[in-house]
Motif scaffolding. Structure first.
Motif, PDB file in Angstrom:
ATOM      1  N   GLU A   1       0.915  -1.180   0.047  1.00 50.47           N
ATOM      2  CA  GLU A   1      -0.106  -0.081   0.011  1.00 50.47           C
ATOM      3  C   GLU A   1       0.718   1.346   0.000  1.00 50.47           C
ATOM      4  OE1 GLU A   1      -4.119  -1.251   2.547  1.00 50.47           O
ATOM      5  OE2 GLU A   1      -2.155  -1.200   3.555  1.00 50.47           O
ATOM      6  N   LEU A   2       1.975   1.321   0.787  1.00 53.09           N
ATOM      7  CA  LEU A   2       2.693   2.320   0.822  1.00 53.09           C
ATOM      8  C   LEU A   2       3.474   2.734  -0.577  1.00 53.09           C
ATOM      9  CD1 LEU A   2       4.216   1.751   4.555  1.00 53.09           C
ATOM     10  CD2 LEU A   2       2.857   3.636   3.678  1.00 53.09           C
ATOM     11  N   ILE A   3       3.928   1.577  -1.059  1.00 58.47           N
ATOM     12  CA  ILE A   3       4.791   1.659  -2.580  1.00 58.47           C
ATOM     13  C   ILE A   3       3.706   2.191  -3.300  1.00 58.47           C
ATOM     14  CG2 ILE A   3       5.580   0.345  -4.212  1.00 58.47           C
ATOM     15  CD1 ILE A   3       7.124  -1.379  -2.086  1.00 58.47           C
ATOM     16  N   ALA A   4       2.515   1.782  -3.326  1.00 62.33           N
ATOM     17  CA  ALA A   4       1.574   2.194  -4.416  1.00 62.33           C
ATOM     18  C   ALA A   4       1.132   3.582  -4.173  1.00 62.33           C
ATOM     19  CB  ALA A   4       0.188   1.434  -4.132  1.00 62.33           C
ATOM     20  N   MET A   5       1.124   4.059  -2.927  1.00 65.47           N
ATOM     21  CA  MET A   5       0.815   5.571  -2.629  1.00 65.47           C
ATOM     22  C   MET A   5       2.072   6.331  -3.278  1.00 65.47           C
ATOM     23  SD  MET A   5      -0.728   5.198   1.063  1.00 65.47           S
ATOM     24  CE  MET A   5      -0.879   6.903   1.486  1.00 65.47           C
ATOM     25  N   ALA A   6       3.341   5.759  -3.078  1.00 59.70           N
ATOM     26  CA  ALA A   6       4.573   6.507  -3.508  1.00 59.70           C
ATOM     27  C   ALA A   6       4.571   6.706  -5.029  1.00 59.70           C
ATOM     28  CB  ALA A   6       5.655   5.880  -2.957  1.00 59.70           C
TER      29      ALA A   6
ATOM     30  N   ALA B   1       2.527  11.632 -10.293  1.00 59.75           N
ATOM     31  CA  ALA B   1       1.466  13.187 -10.291  1.00 59.75           C
ATOM     32  C   ALA B   1       2.632  14.078 -10.444  1.00 59.75           C
ATOM     33  CB  ALA B   1       0.639  13.243  -9.213  1.00 59.75           C
ATOM     34  N   HIS B   2       3.800  13.886  -9.683  1.00 60.76           N
ATOM     35  CA  HIS B   2       4.704  15.178  -9.497  1.00 60.76           C
ATOM     36  C   HIS B   2       5.905  15.228 -10.275  1.00 60.76           C
ATOM     37  CE1 HIS B   2       1.936  16.887  -6.354  1.00 60.76           C
ATOM     38  NE2 HIS B   2       2.057  15.874  -5.931  1.00 60.76           N
ATOM     39  N   THR B   3       6.285  14.046 -10.761  1.00 63.85           N
ATOM     40  CA  THR B   3       7.573  13.984 -11.425  1.00 63.85           C
ATOM     41  C   THR B   3       7.480  13.230 -12.742  1.00 63.85           C
ATOM     42  OG1 THR B   3       8.402  11.917 -10.702  1.00 63.85           O
ATOM     43  CG2 THR B   3       8.948  14.037  -9.488  1.00 63.85           C
TER      44      THR B   3
ATOM     45  N   GLY C   1      15.686  12.661 -15.587  1.00 59.82           N
ATOM     46  CA  GLY C   1      14.542  12.681 -14.528  1.00 59.82           C
ATOM     47  C   GLY C   1      14.794  11.769 -13.331  1.00 59.82           C
ATOM     48  N   TYR C   2      15.680  10.595 -13.564  1.00 56.40           N
ATOM     49  CA  TYR C   2      15.933   9.743 -12.558  1.00 56.40           C
ATOM     50  C   TYR C   2      16.111  10.366 -11.148  1.00 56.40           C
ATOM     51  CZ  TYR C   2      17.407   5.738  -9.902  1.00 56.40           C
ATOM     52  OH  TYR C   2      17.543   4.860  -8.743  1.00 56.40           O
ATOM     53  N   PRO C   3      17.255  11.207 -11.121  1.00 57.26           N
ATOM     54  CA  PRO C   3      17.700  11.738  -9.638  1.00 57.26           C
ATOM     55  C   PRO C   3      16.691  12.502  -9.271  1.00 57.26           C
ATOM     56  CG  PRO C   3      19.398  12.191 -11.528  1.00 57.26           C
ATOM     57  CD  PRO C   3      17.927  11.434 -12.236  1.00 57.26           C
ATOM     58  N   GLU C   4      15.756  13.375 -10.031  1.00 53.13           N
ATOM     59  CA  GLU C   4      14.779  13.914  -9.438  1.00 53.13           C
ATOM     60  C   GLU C   4      13.645  12.849  -8.779  1.00 53.13           C
ATOM     61  OE1 GLU C   4      16.052  14.428 -12.427  1.00 53.13           O
ATOM     62  OE2 GLU C   4      16.755  16.382 -12.401  1.00 53.13           O
ATOM     63  N   CYS C   5      13.424  11.888  -9.629  1.00 53.61           N
ATOM     64  CA  CYS C   5      12.354  10.971  -9.127  1.00 53.61           C
ATOM     65  C   CYS C   5      12.906  10.470  -7.882  1.00 53.61           C
ATOM     66  CB  CYS C   5      12.226   9.863 -10.280  1.00 53.61           C
ATOM     67  SG  CYS C   5      10.967   8.659  -9.955  1.00 53.61           S
ATOM     68  N   VAL C   6      13.983  10.178  -7.622  1.00 53.92           N
ATOM     69  CA  VAL C   6      14.572   9.582  -6.460  1.00 53.92           C
ATOM     70  C   VAL C   6      14.337  10.639  -5.063  1.00 53.92           C
ATOM     71  CG1 VAL C   6      16.583   8.655  -4.966  1.00 53.92           C
ATOM     72  CG2 VAL C   6      16.055   7.843  -7.602  1.00 53.92           C
ATOM     73  N   ALA C   7      14.975  11.819  -5.551  1.00 46.61           N
ATOM     74  CA  ALA C   7      14.667  12.795  -4.558  1.00 46.61           C
ATOM     75  C   ALA C   7      13.269  13.049  -4.115  1.00 46.61           C
ATOM     76  CB  ALA C   7      15.388  14.263  -5.206  1.00 46.61           C
ATOM     77  N   MET C   8      12.113  12.993  -5.055  1.00 56.36           N
ATOM     78  CA  MET C   8      10.945  13.147  -4.630  1.00 56.36           C
ATOM     79  C   MET C   8      10.550  12.002  -3.756  1.00 56.36           C
ATOM     80  SD  MET C   8       8.085  14.882  -4.562  1.00 56.36           S
ATOM     81  CE  MET C   8       8.113  15.851  -6.129  1.00 56.36           C
ATOM     82  N   LEU C   9      10.933  10.854  -4.296  1.00 58.47           N
ATOM     83  CA  LEU C   9      10.768   9.522  -3.195  1.00 58.47           C
ATOM     84  C   LEU C   9      11.067   9.924  -1.866  1.00 58.47           C
ATOM     85  CD1 LEU C   9       9.654   6.778  -3.273  1.00 58.47           C
ATOM     86  CD2 LEU C   9      11.883   6.002  -3.713  1.00 58.47           C
ATOM     87  N   VAL C  10      12.293  10.325  -1.814  1.00 55.94           N
ATOM     88  CA  VAL C  10      12.634  10.586  -0.149  1.00 55.94           C
ATOM     89  C   VAL C  10      11.931  11.510   0.392  1.00 55.94           C
ATOM     90  CG1 VAL C  10      14.348  11.635   1.060  1.00 55.94           C
ATOM     91  CG2 VAL C  10      15.185  10.012  -0.761  1.00 55.94           C
ATOM     92  N   GLN C  11      11.207  12.558  -0.081  1.00 53.08           N
ATOM     93  CA  GLN C  11      10.232  13.596   0.386  1.00 53.08           C
ATOM     94  C   GLN C  11       9.023  12.761   0.711  1.00 53.08           C
ATOM     95  OE1 GLN C  11      10.235  16.921  -2.299  1.00 53.08           O
ATOM     96  NE2 GLN C  11      12.341  17.648  -1.941  1.00 53.08           N
ATOM     97  N   ILE C  12       8.463  12.121  -0.239  1.00 52.77           N
ATOM     98  CA  ILE C  12       7.320  11.308  -0.240  1.00 52.77           C
ATOM     99  C   ILE C  12       7.290  10.355   1.097  1.00 52.77           C
ATOM    100  CG2 ILE C  12       5.763   9.681  -1.170  1.00 52.77           C
ATOM    101  CD1 ILE C  12       6.393  10.986  -3.918  1.00 52.77           C
TER     102      ILE C  12
END
Length: 79
Positions: A10-15, A21-23, A55-66
């Motif tokens: 569930e957490l992974i699906a939310m992420a 939606a954002h990257t 876009g990969y680095p941005e995706c990982v950075a966003m994942l940390v924030q999420i």
């Protein structure tokens, strides 16, 4: 007051939904939930081709924030 519990899936699906939606979501990224005592966080991994995509680095950075945001809202459910 305890936090609501979510499964790892569930957490992974939310992420993933929030990433899309954002990257520019990096298809091929693998997301895992890592428990650290009573808390948890996301970890990302990917093959070299995926890592090299724009876009990969941005995706990982966003994942940390999420993960930071979600870990304050939800506890990891024992499976």
């Amino acid at each position: 007051m305890s936090k609501p519990r979510k499964t790892e899936a569930e957490l992974i699906a939310m992420a993933v939904a929030e990433l899309k939606a954002h990257t520019e979501y990096a298809e091929g990224i693998l997301i895992a939930v890592v428990r650290d005592g009573n808390s948890w966080e996301f970890r990302a991994s990917a093959d070299q081709e995926t890592i090299g995509r724009p876009g990969y680095p941005e995706c990982v950075a966003m994942l940390v924030q999420i993960g930071d945001h979600l870990s304050k809202q939800y506890a990891l459910q024992e499976e």
